[in-house]
Write a protein that holds these residues in place. Structure first.
Motif, short mmCIF file in Angstrom:
data_model
loop_
_atom_site.label_atom_id
_atom_site.label_comp_id
_atom_site.label_asym_id
_atom_site.label_seq_id
_atom_site.Cartn_x
_atom_site.Cartn_y
_atom_site.Cartn_z
N LEU A 1 -36.92 166.58 39.10
CA LEU A 1 -38.13 166.65 38.28
C LEU A 1 -38.75 165.27 38.15
O LEU A 1 -38.04 164.27 38.05
CB LEU A 1 -37.79 167.17 36.87
CG LEU A 1 -37.16 168.55 36.74
CD1 LEU A 1 -36.85 168.83 35.27
CD2 LEU A 1 -38.07 169.61 37.30
N TYR A 2 -40.08 165.23 38.15
CA TYR A 2 -40.80 164.00 37.89
C TYR A 2 -40.71 163.69 36.39
O TYR A 2 -40.42 164.57 35.57
CB TYR A 2 -42.25 164.09 38.33
CG TYR A 2 -42.40 164.12 39.83
CD1 TYR A 2 -42.22 162.96 40.58
CD2 TYR A 2 -42.71 165.30 40.49
CE1 TYR A 2 -42.34 162.98 41.97
CE2 TYR A 2 -42.83 165.33 41.88
CZ TYR A 2 -42.65 164.17 42.61
OH TYR A 2 -42.76 164.20 43.97
N LEU A 3 -40.97 162.45 36.03
CA LEU A 3 -40.79 161.96 34.67
C LEU A 3 -41.47 162.86 33.63
O LEU A 3 -40.86 163.24 32.64
CB LEU A 3 -41.28 160.52 34.56
CG LEU A 3 -41.07 159.82 33.23
CD1 LEU A 3 -39.61 159.85 32.80
CD2 LEU A 3 -41.57 158.39 33.31
N GLU A 4 -42.72 163.20 33.84
CA GLU A 4 -43.44 164.04 32.87
C GLU A 4 -42.80 165.42 32.77
O GLU A 4 -42.75 166.03 31.69
CB GLU A 4 -44.92 164.15 33.24
CG GLU A 4 -45.69 162.85 33.11
CD GLU A 4 -45.70 162.30 31.68
OE1 GLU A 4 -45.80 163.09 30.72
OE2 GLU A 4 -45.62 161.07 31.54
N GLN A 5 -42.31 165.95 33.89
CA GLN A 5 -41.62 167.24 33.87
C GLN A 5 -40.31 167.15 33.10
O GLN A 5 -39.93 168.08 32.39
CB GLN A 5 -41.35 167.72 35.30
CG GLN A 5 -42.61 168.04 36.08
CD GLN A 5 -42.30 168.30 37.55
OE1 GLN A 5 -41.58 167.53 38.18
NE2 GLN A 5 -42.87 169.38 38.08
N VAL A 6 -39.62 166.03 33.26
CA VAL A 6 -38.35 165.81 32.55
C VAL A 6 -38.59 165.87 31.05
O VAL A 6 -37.90 166.59 30.32
CB VAL A 6 -37.72 164.46 32.94
CG1 VAL A 6 -36.60 164.07 31.98
CG2 VAL A 6 -37.20 164.50 34.36
N THR A 7 -39.57 165.11 30.56
CA THR A 7 -39.80 165.07 29.12
C THR A 7 -40.27 166.43 28.60
O THR A 7 -39.82 166.86 27.54
CB THR A 7 -40.80 163.96 28.72
OG1 THR A 7 -42.02 164.14 29.42
CG2 THR A 7 -40.21 162.58 29.02
N ALA A 8 -41.13 167.11 29.33
CA ALA A 8 -41.59 168.43 28.90
C ALA A 8 -40.42 169.42 28.84
O ALA A 8 -40.26 170.16 27.85
CB ALA A 8 -42.68 168.95 29.83
N TYR A 9 -39.62 169.44 29.88
CA TYR A 9 -38.47 170.36 29.94
C TYR A 9 -37.48 170.08 28.80
O TYR A 9 -37.07 170.99 28.07
CB TYR A 9 -37.78 170.23 31.30
CG TYR A 9 -36.49 171.02 31.40
CD1 TYR A 9 -36.51 172.41 31.53
CD2 TYR A 9 -35.26 170.39 31.35
CE1 TYR A 9 -35.34 173.13 31.61
CE2 TYR A 9 -34.07 171.10 31.43
CZ TYR A 9 -34.11 172.48 31.56
OH TYR A 9 -32.94 173.19 31.64
N LEU A 10 -37.07 168.81 28.66
CA LEU A 10 -36.07 168.48 27.65
C LEU A 10 -36.60 168.66 26.23
O LEU A 10 -35.87 169.13 25.35
CB LEU A 10 -35.53 167.07 27.86
CG LEU A 10 -34.71 166.89 29.14
CD1 LEU A 10 -34.25 165.44 29.28
CD2 LEU A 10 -33.53 167.84 29.19
N ASN A 11 -37.84 168.32 25.99
CA ASN A 11 -38.39 168.50 24.65
C ASN A 11 -38.46 169.98 24.28
O ASN A 11 -38.26 170.34 23.11
CB ASN A 11 -39.76 167.83 24.52
CG ASN A 11 -39.63 166.32 24.43
OD1 ASN A 11 -38.60 165.80 23.99
ND2 ASN A 11 -40.65 165.61 24.87
N THR A 12 -38.71 170.84 25.24
CA THR A 12 -38.68 172.28 24.99
C THR A 12 -37.27 172.73 24.62
O THR A 12 -37.08 173.48 23.67
CB THR A 12 -39.19 173.06 26.22
OG1 THR A 12 -40.54 172.68 26.48
CG2 THR A 12 -39.11 174.55 26.01
N GLN A 13 -36.29 172.25 25.38
CA GLN A 13 -34.90 172.64 25.12
C GLN A 13 -34.41 172.13 23.76
O GLN A 13 -33.62 172.80 23.09
CB GLN A 13 -33.97 172.10 26.22
CG GLN A 13 -34.28 172.62 27.61
CD GLN A 13 -34.20 174.13 27.71
OE1 GLN A 13 -33.29 174.76 27.18
NE2 GLN A 13 -35.18 174.73 28.37
N LEU A 14 -34.85 170.95 23.37
CA LEU A 14 -34.37 170.30 22.15
C LEU A 14 -35.24 170.58 20.92
O LEU A 14 -34.93 170.12 19.83
CB LEU A 14 -34.26 168.79 22.38
CG LEU A 14 -33.25 168.37 23.45
CD1 LEU A 14 -33.47 166.92 23.86
CD2 LEU A 14 -31.83 168.59 22.95
#
Length: 164
Positions: free
Chosen positions: A22-35
């Motif tokens: 995942l690209y950086l923006e995808q990482v933050t979007a994905y993890l923020n959704t999970q958390l």
């Protein structure tokens, strides 16, 4: 305030993390959704870049972050609200080595955190009669601290909305 999530809080297990980078923006979007159910546990692109810079996680490969980095970032996102940066560095190493391999370590922490969130949300003590190493006890205590902090954050969010 965020609405309560449907069903019990659950983080993705190592095998469930995205297999493609995942690209950086995808990482933050994905993890923020999970958390998101943990209220104040959030990551920004700048935070992730700083964690790479400070060698808390390995750098991306061709700008893509993989499972190991995602697993480490979940742990760091939870720990950052509880521990100072120097202690996070040690805690990441402890967590990575807590169960023999990265996948088991990640999955074990997820289970600890989910149990802690459930206990804190139900105002029940979390007692698991198991023998733990000091490192495993620290990870257990970190999960509890994060769960109770999320409850406190929710209280103040509701209080602010109510205008008290």
């Amino acid at each position: 305030m965020k609405q309560a999530c449907e069903g019990p809080f659950r983080l993705p297990r190592y095998a469930e993390l995205p297999t493609m980078g995942l690209y950086l923006e995808q990482v933050t979007a994905y993890l923020n959704t999970q958390l998101a159910p943990l209220e104040d546990v959030r990551l920004t692109s700048a935070m992730v870049s700083n964690y790479v810079k400070h060698h808390l996680i390995t750098g991306p490969v061709k700008k893509l972050y993989g499972r190991d980095q995602l697993a480490d970032l979940i742990f760091i996102a939870v720990a950052k609200n509880i521990l100072p940066l120097g202690d996070i560095r040690v805690a990441v190493r402890v967590q990575q080595n807590s169960r023999g391999d990265r996948a088991s370590a990640h999955d074990g922490f997820c289970e600890e955190l989910e149990a802690a969130v459930e206990a804190a949300g139900n105002d029940q003590p979390l007692f698991v009669p198991v023998t733990r190493t000091p490192a495993q006890q620290m990870l257990h205590d970190l999960a509890l601290a994060a769960a109770y902090k999320a409850n406190v954050d929710r209280f103040f969010a509701v209080t602010r909305e109510a205008g008290d």
